[in-house]
Design a protein around this motif. Structure first.
Motif, mmCIF file in Angstrom:
data_model
loop_
_atom_site.group_PDB
_atom_site.id
_atom_site.type_symbol
_atom_site.label_atom_id
_atom_site.label_comp_id
_atom_site.label_asym_id
_atom_site.label_seq_id
_atom_site.Cartn_x
_atom_site.Cartn_y
_atom_site.Cartn_z
ATOM 1 N N SER A 1 66.191 40.322 92.129
ATOM 2 C CA SER A 1 67.419 39.941 91.269
ATOM 3 C C SER A 1 67.627 41.950 90.301
ATOM 4 N N ILE A 2 68.688 42.117 90.346
ATOM 5 C CA ILE A 2 69.192 43.609 89.658
ATOM 6 C C ILE A 2 69.480 43.166 87.513
ATOM 7 N N GLU A 3 68.231 43.745 87.123
ATOM 8 C CA GLU A 3 68.461 43.343 85.413
ATOM 9 C C GLU A 3 68.919 44.788 84.692
ATOM 10 N N LYS A 4 69.624 43.973 84.005
ATOM 11 C CA LYS A 4 70.051 45.468 82.470
ATOM 12 C C LYS A 4 68.472 45.364 81.761
ATOM 13 N N ILE A 5 68.480 46.760 81.631
ATOM 14 C CA ILE A 5 67.008 46.991 81.254
ATOM 15 C C ILE A 5 66.884 47.043 80.281
ATOM 16 N N GLU A 6 65.884 45.786 79.474
ATOM 17 C CA GLU A 6 64.815 45.502 78.459
ATOM 18 C C GLU A 6 64.092 45.946 77.767
ATOM 19 N N HIS A 7 63.403 45.139 76.780
ATOM 20 C CA HIS A 7 62.024 46.005 76.415
ATOM 21 C C HIS A 7 61.039 46.056 77.073
ATOM 22 N N ILE A 8 60.145 47.058 77.240
ATOM 23 C CA ILE A 8 59.073 46.731 77.869
ATOM 24 C C ILE A 8 58.447 48.129 77.112
ATOM 25 N N THR A 9 56.824 46.523 78.262
ATOM 26 C CA THR A 9 55.560 47.177 77.333
ATOM 27 C C THR A 9 55.188 48.546 78.651
ATOM 28 N N ARG A 10 54.733 48.699 77.215
ATOM 29 C CA ARG A 10 53.236 50.134 78.070
ATOM 30 C C ARG A 10 52.351 49.685 78.091
ATOM 31 N N VAL A 11 51.874 50.086 78.799
ATOM 32 C CA VAL A 11 50.116 49.903 79.626
ATOM 33 C C VAL A 11 49.274 50.951 79.310
ATOM 34 N N PRO A 12 48.501 50.921 79.123
ATOM 35 C CA PRO A 12 47.656 52.522 78.789
ATOM 36 C C PRO A 12 46.869 52.352 79.681
ATOM 37 N N ILE B 1 57.363 47.809 86.138
ATOM 38 C CA ILE B 1 58.391 48.266 86.064
ATOM 39 C C ILE B 1 57.857 49.953 86.310
ATOM 40 N N ILE B 2 58.791 50.504 87.532
ATOM 41 C CA ILE B 2 58.731 51.923 87.708
ATOM 42 C C ILE B 2 59.934 52.837 87.436
ATOM 43 N N ASP B 3 59.068 53.286 86.993
ATOM 44 C CA ASP B 3 61.317 54.106 86.635
ATOM 45 C C ASP B 3 61.061 55.833 88.380
ATOM 46 N N LEU B 4 61.884 55.096 88.987
ATOM 47 C CA LEU B 4 62.338 55.940 89.948
ATOM 48 C C LEU B 4 62.593 57.670 90.212
ATOM 49 N N ARG B 5 63.016 57.741 88.793
ATOM 50 C CA ARG B 5 63.164 59.447 88.311
ATOM 51 C C ARG B 5 62.422 59.554 88.126
ATOM 52 N N LEU B 6 60.534 59.188 87.286
ATOM 53 C CA LEU B 6 59.285 60.173 87.506
ATOM 54 C C LEU B 6 58.811 59.475 88.779
ATOM 55 N N ARG B 7 59.114 58.969 89.393
ATOM 56 C CA ARG B 7 58.308 58.483 90.763
ATOM 57 C C ARG B 7 58.490 59.706 91.644
ATOM 58 N N PHE B 8 60.089 60.253 92.164
ATOM 59 C CA PHE B 8 60.595 60.855 92.517
ATOM 60 C C PHE B 8 60.910 62.729 91.936
ATOM 61 N N ASP B 9 59.762 62.918 90.735
ATOM 62 C CA ASP B 9 59.942 63.952 89.916
ATOM 63 C C ASP B 9 61.159 64.784 89.924
ATOM 64 N N ILE B 10 61.963 63.660 89.300
ATOM 65 C CA ILE B 10 63.655 63.992 88.582
ATOM 66 C C ILE B 10 63.396 64.289 87.829
ATOM 67 N N GLU B 11 63.766 64.928 86.418
ATOM 68 C CA GLU B 11 64.304 64.932 85.140
ATOM 69 C C GLU B 11 63.987 63.655 84.485
ATOM 70 N N GLU B 12 63.163 63.121 83.407
ATOM 71 C CA GLU B 12 63.832 62.037 82.737
ATOM 72 C C GLU B 12 64.937 61.872 81.719
ATOM 73 N N ASN C 1 58.289 41.092 80.851
ATOM 74 C CA ASN C 1 57.949 39.370 81.248
ATOM 75 C C ASN C 1 59.989 39.513 81.262
ATOM 76 N N LEU C 2 59.445 38.884 82.861
ATOM 77 C CA LEU C 2 60.952 38.572 82.976
ATOM 78 C C LEU C 2 60.708 36.837 83.844
ATOM 79 N N ARG C 3 61.004 36.241 82.879
ATOM 80 C CA ARG C 3 61.407 34.278 83.061
ATOM 81 C C ARG C 3 59.983 33.823 83.243
ATOM 82 N N GLY C 4 58.915 34.492 83.111
ATOM 83 C CA GLY C 4 57.564 34.176 82.784
ATOM 84 C C GLY C 4 57.081 34.996 83.903
#
Length: 156
Positions: free
Chosen positions: A30-41, A60-71, A52-55
């Motif tokens: 699926s493709i979702e709008k951005i929602e609250h993401i719980t940080r994991v240390p 969640i990976i930020d592809l910009r950061l994965r590819f070393d593109i500025e956030e 938490n997407l439908r249970g």
């Protein structure tokens, strides 16, 4: 390489910065709008946390950061593409995701030898469509399982 009944392969097209990327539709849940993401240390910086997407708890990976593109700050156009990988779901944060296209197999060329492109190791190939150049991504390399084990709730 997977055999298909037709020469056309369906891809979801999305953008990071000004570049267009594509991943196979059959990998997208699926493709979702951005929602609250719980940080994991204690995880890699490009792993933004879990959603938490439908249970279902989804890393969640930020592809910009994965590819070393500025956030950049998320906007109304920012999307999370939920992909299925190795019996789990993972969300990929992208700038926009608004296209499903057919790409003929003969329009796909192998990954070009490019020096100095940070995301080069994640590229499966390149598709030339009229005046568009789409970078086809290798989800397996992007979603290295070791990076996601901590996030996905590996009890230990």
């Amino acid at each position: 390489m997977t055999e298909t009944l037709t020469d056309d392969l369906k891809y979801i097209v999305f953008q990071l910065k000004e570049k267009e990327y594509a991943i196979p539709v059959n990998k997208v849940h699926s493709i979702e709008k951005i929602e609250h993401i719980t940080r994991v240390p204690g995880v890699s910086s490009y792993i933004k946390g879990v959603l938490n997407l439908r249970g279902v708890v989804t890393p969640i990976i930020d592809l910009r950061l994965r590819f070393d593109i500025e956030e950049v700050a998320y906007t109304d156009s920012t999307r999370i593409i939920i992909v299925s990988f190795d019996d789990m779901e993972v969300g990929l944060i992208v700038d926009t995701a608004n296209d499903v296209i057919d790409i003929k197999a003969e329009a796909i060329e192998p990954q070009p030898e490019v020096v100095g492109v940070d995301e080069a190791e994640y590229i499966n190939g390149v598709a030339k469509l009229d005046k568009r150049l789409l970078i086809l991504l290798d989800l397996e390399k992007i979603l290295q399982r070791d990076d996601l084990k901590t996030t996905y709730g590996n009890e230990g």
